[in-house]
Write an enzyme that holds these catalytic residues in place. Structure first.
Site, PDB file in Angstrom:
ATOM      1  N   TYR A  48       0.816  -1.214   0.000  1.00  0.00           N
ATOM      2  CA  TYR A  48       0.000   0.000   0.000  1.00  0.00           C
ATOM      3  C   TYR A  48       0.854   1.270   0.000  1.00  0.00           C
ATOM      4  O   TYR A  48       0.358   2.351  -0.289  1.00  0.00           O
ATOM      5  CB  TYR A  48      -0.930   0.058   1.212  1.00  0.00           C
ATOM      6  CG  TYR A  48      -1.925  -1.055   1.345  1.00  0.00           C
ATOM      7  CD1 TYR A  48      -2.105  -2.029   0.357  1.00  0.00           C
ATOM      8  CD2 TYR A  48      -2.706  -1.143   2.480  1.00  0.00           C
ATOM      9  CE1 TYR A  48      -3.026  -3.046   0.518  1.00  0.00           C
ATOM     10  CE2 TYR A  48      -3.641  -2.149   2.642  1.00  0.00           C
ATOM     11  CZ  TYR A  48      -3.788  -3.108   1.665  1.00  0.00           C
ATOM     12  OH  TYR A  48      -4.709  -4.105   1.844  1.00  0.00           O
ATOM     13  N   HIS A 106       0.397 -11.612   1.975  1.00  0.00           N
ATOM     14  CA  HIS A 106      -0.627 -10.848   1.264  1.00  0.00           C
ATOM     15  C   HIS A 106      -1.387 -11.667   0.220  1.00  0.00           C
ATOM     16  O   HIS A 106      -2.610 -11.599   0.143  1.00  0.00           O
ATOM     17  CB  HIS A 106       0.005  -9.619   0.610  1.00  0.00           C
ATOM     18  CG  HIS A 106      -0.959  -8.513   0.360  1.00  0.00           C
ATOM     19  ND1 HIS A 106      -0.612  -7.202   0.508  1.00  0.00           N
ATOM     20  CD2 HIS A 106      -2.256  -8.503  -0.014  1.00  0.00           C
ATOM     21  CE1 HIS A 106      -1.660  -6.435   0.235  1.00  0.00           C
ATOM     22  NE2 HIS A 106      -2.663  -7.210  -0.097  1.00  0.00           N
TER      23      HIS A 106
END
Length: 187
Positions: A48, A106
């Site tokens: 991110y 992730h």
């Protein structure tokens, strides 16, 4: 007290703030305000590119560290054992935290054996860099393998889950392994 689910020693607040598309000063302000309004679960990730701002928001909230559940995730290109340890340490440096409450893989990475990745993730936990560990976006087959090879408890599988996407099979498999189902994009 914030409503939470307790799984394998982890107390995960039920409602969390996802920071996927937040950047810069706005990210820090949103995290700070969310915490002041009662959120206690903040989700970020290496990918991110906002861990630094998330950490700033956590500190600016004035809450004691033990009252905020911080989740971050390691990107699949860093799943080789040395890379995973380095990536976890770098995330903590950006967050300016001594440990993450929950560190997740992730997405799956079929190019690196899951046993090697899980071994490294367990070492990160054992080194005190994460209080709890888990996975994200894992299929039923990958959950089976992950729980078989992990030497530390996996507390959750974070998956996209909302009324327009049937994830009941994956959710059931996660629960069957004693893992919480953490939904992203729930509404």
């Amino acid at each position: 007290m914030t409503p939470a689910i307790e799984v394998k020693g982890a107390r995960i607040p039920l409602v969390g703030l996802g920071t996927w598309d937040l950047r810069g000063r706005a990210c820090a302000r949103v995290v700070e305000q969310a915490l002041r309004l009662g959120y206690r679960h903040i989700d970020t990730a290496e990918m991110y590119e906002n861990e630094r701002e998330v950490g700033e928001g956590v500190r600016a909230s004035g809450l004691p560290r033990n009252e905020v559940f911080v989740v971050t995730k390691v990107w699949p290109t860093h799943f080789a054992p040395r890379e995973l340890l380095r990536a976890a340490k770098e995330s903590l440096v950006r967050l300016r935290l001594p440990e993450a409450d929950l560190l997740l893989l992730h997405w799956p990475n079929p190019k690196i054996p899951l046993s090697e990745t899980l071994g490294a993730l367990c070492m990160v936990k054992e080194a005190g860099l994460a209080r709890h560990i888990g996975v994200s976006n894992f299929t039923v087959a990958l959950l089976e393998e992950a729980t078989r090879v992990s030497t530390e408890p996996l507390v959750c599988n974070q998956i996209e889950m909302h009324p327009f996407l049937d994830q009941s099979t994956i959710a059931a498999a996660s629960r069957a392994h004693g893992m919480a189902v953490v939904a992203y994009s729930p509404i």
